[in-house]
Design an enzyme around this catalytic site. Structure first.
Site, mmCIF file in Angstrom:
data_model
loop_
_atom_site.group_PDB
_atom_site.id
_atom_site.type_symbol
_atom_site.label_atom_id
_atom_site.label_comp_id
_atom_site.label_asym_id
_atom_site.label_seq_id
_atom_site.Cartn_x
_atom_site.Cartn_y
_atom_site.Cartn_z
ATOM 1 N N TYR A 29 0.581 10.795 19.478
ATOM 2 C CA TYR A 29 0.395 12.234 19.665
ATOM 3 C C TYR A 29 0.416 12.960 18.317
ATOM 4 O O TYR A 29 -0.439 13.802 18.035
ATOM 5 C CB TYR A 29 1.497 12.769 20.569
ATOM 6 C CG TYR A 29 1.445 14.253 20.828
ATOM 7 C CD1 TYR A 29 0.564 14.784 21.770
ATOM 8 C CD2 TYR A 29 2.298 15.125 20.160
ATOM 9 C CE1 TYR A 29 0.531 16.144 22.022
ATOM 10 C CE2 TYR A 29 2.271 16.480 20.401
ATOM 11 C CZ TYR A 29 1.388 16.988 21.337
ATOM 12 O OH TYR A 29 1.359 18.346 21.577
ATOM 13 N N LYS B 219 -2.541 15.268 16.420
ATOM 14 C CA LYS B 219 -2.383 16.674 16.047
ATOM 15 C C LYS B 219 -2.609 16.878 14.549
ATOM 16 O O LYS B 219 -3.112 17.921 14.120
ATOM 17 C CB LYS B 219 -0.994 17.172 16.470
ATOM 18 C CG LYS B 219 -0.815 17.275 17.983
ATOM 19 C CD LYS B 219 -1.835 18.198 18.619
ATOM 20 C CE LYS B 219 -1.610 18.376 20.107
ATOM 21 N NZ LYS B 219 -2.590 19.290 20.744
#
Length: 243
Positions: A166, A170
């Protein structure tokens, strides 16, 4: 076609969590909100809920990982409104449930396919409609977990949150923000990444998480910045965020 005096905003992943609250807050400001939802049933439930509160929202079926879904959504928005003023790229997923060295390649690929490629797909596809706006804004909902400084600072509160798939997605999203802002600078379209902070959603269960009303404040703020506002930045509720 919608009245030109009405601001048109699209929020992706708006059927729950931060996206839903961003849509609600924008609607309370008199903005016509297109509620992007992969599930028509779930999205319609939110639309009905908001309309009962007197909020102007419109359901838009949108799966950011699917070319056909995005193309159909663009065609609908073009037919109904002829332009788009605000795009809040909120939709995202994560599969981090094990150490990085044990993470299935498929999970990493799926994370990037939605959080990076999907966001780029939506942005690129809606760009012609954004160019028709006099004050277009693009807000990419990122995370402090995507900050390289936080990843490498043992004193950072983010350092102990290990979500490499994740986080890397990002970080990549932030890179896209920088380059999009650079390319679109002369067009007047402002592009920024924002960090909502740790927010209580169905994915986050922590006594330190703040409510979605707080998490949604920063995407809404940068969706509504003036023409003299920043572009190509990364921000949280306190101002510029560490890259």
């Amino acid at each position: 076609m919608t009245d030109k005096s009405k601001t048109i905003a699209l929020v992706t992943g708006a059927s729950d969590g931060i996206g839903k609250e961003v849509a609600r807050q924008l609607a309370t400001k008199g903005i016509h909100v297109l509620l992007g939802s992969r599930s028509l049933e779930k999205g319609q439930g939110v639309v009905d809920e908001f309309k009962q509160k007197g909020l102007e929202v419109e359901l838009l079926q949108l799966d950011i990982s699917d070319d056909s879904s995005v193309e159909n959504a663009v065609a609908q928005v073009n037919h109904r409104h002829g332009r788009l003023d605000i795009l809040v790229n909120n939709a995202g997923i994560f599969f981090d449930k094990c150490p990085l060295t044990e993470l299935p390649v498929e999970d990493l690929a799926a994370t990037f396919n939605t959080n990076v490629v999907g966001t780029f797909r939506v942005t690129r596809s809606f760009l012609p409609l954004l160019r028709k706006s006099e004050h277009a804004r693009i807000v990419n909902v990122s995370s402090g977990l995507g900050s390289l400084q936080h990843m490498t600072d043992e004193n950072s509160p983010y350092y102990q949150v290990v979500m490499p798939s994740y986080a890397s997605s990002k970080a990549a999203l932030n890179v896209l923000t920088v380059y999009l802002a650079r390319e679109l600078k002369d067009s007047g379209i402002k592009v920024n990444s924002v960090c909502p902070g740790m927010t209580a959603t169905r994915y986050v269960d922590s006594p330190f998480a703040h409510p979605v009303e707080v998490g949604a404040e920063i995407p809404v703020r940068y969706a509504l910045i003036d023409d003299d506002g920043p572009t190509g930045g990364f921000f949280d509720r306190n101002g510029p965020h560490k890259w």
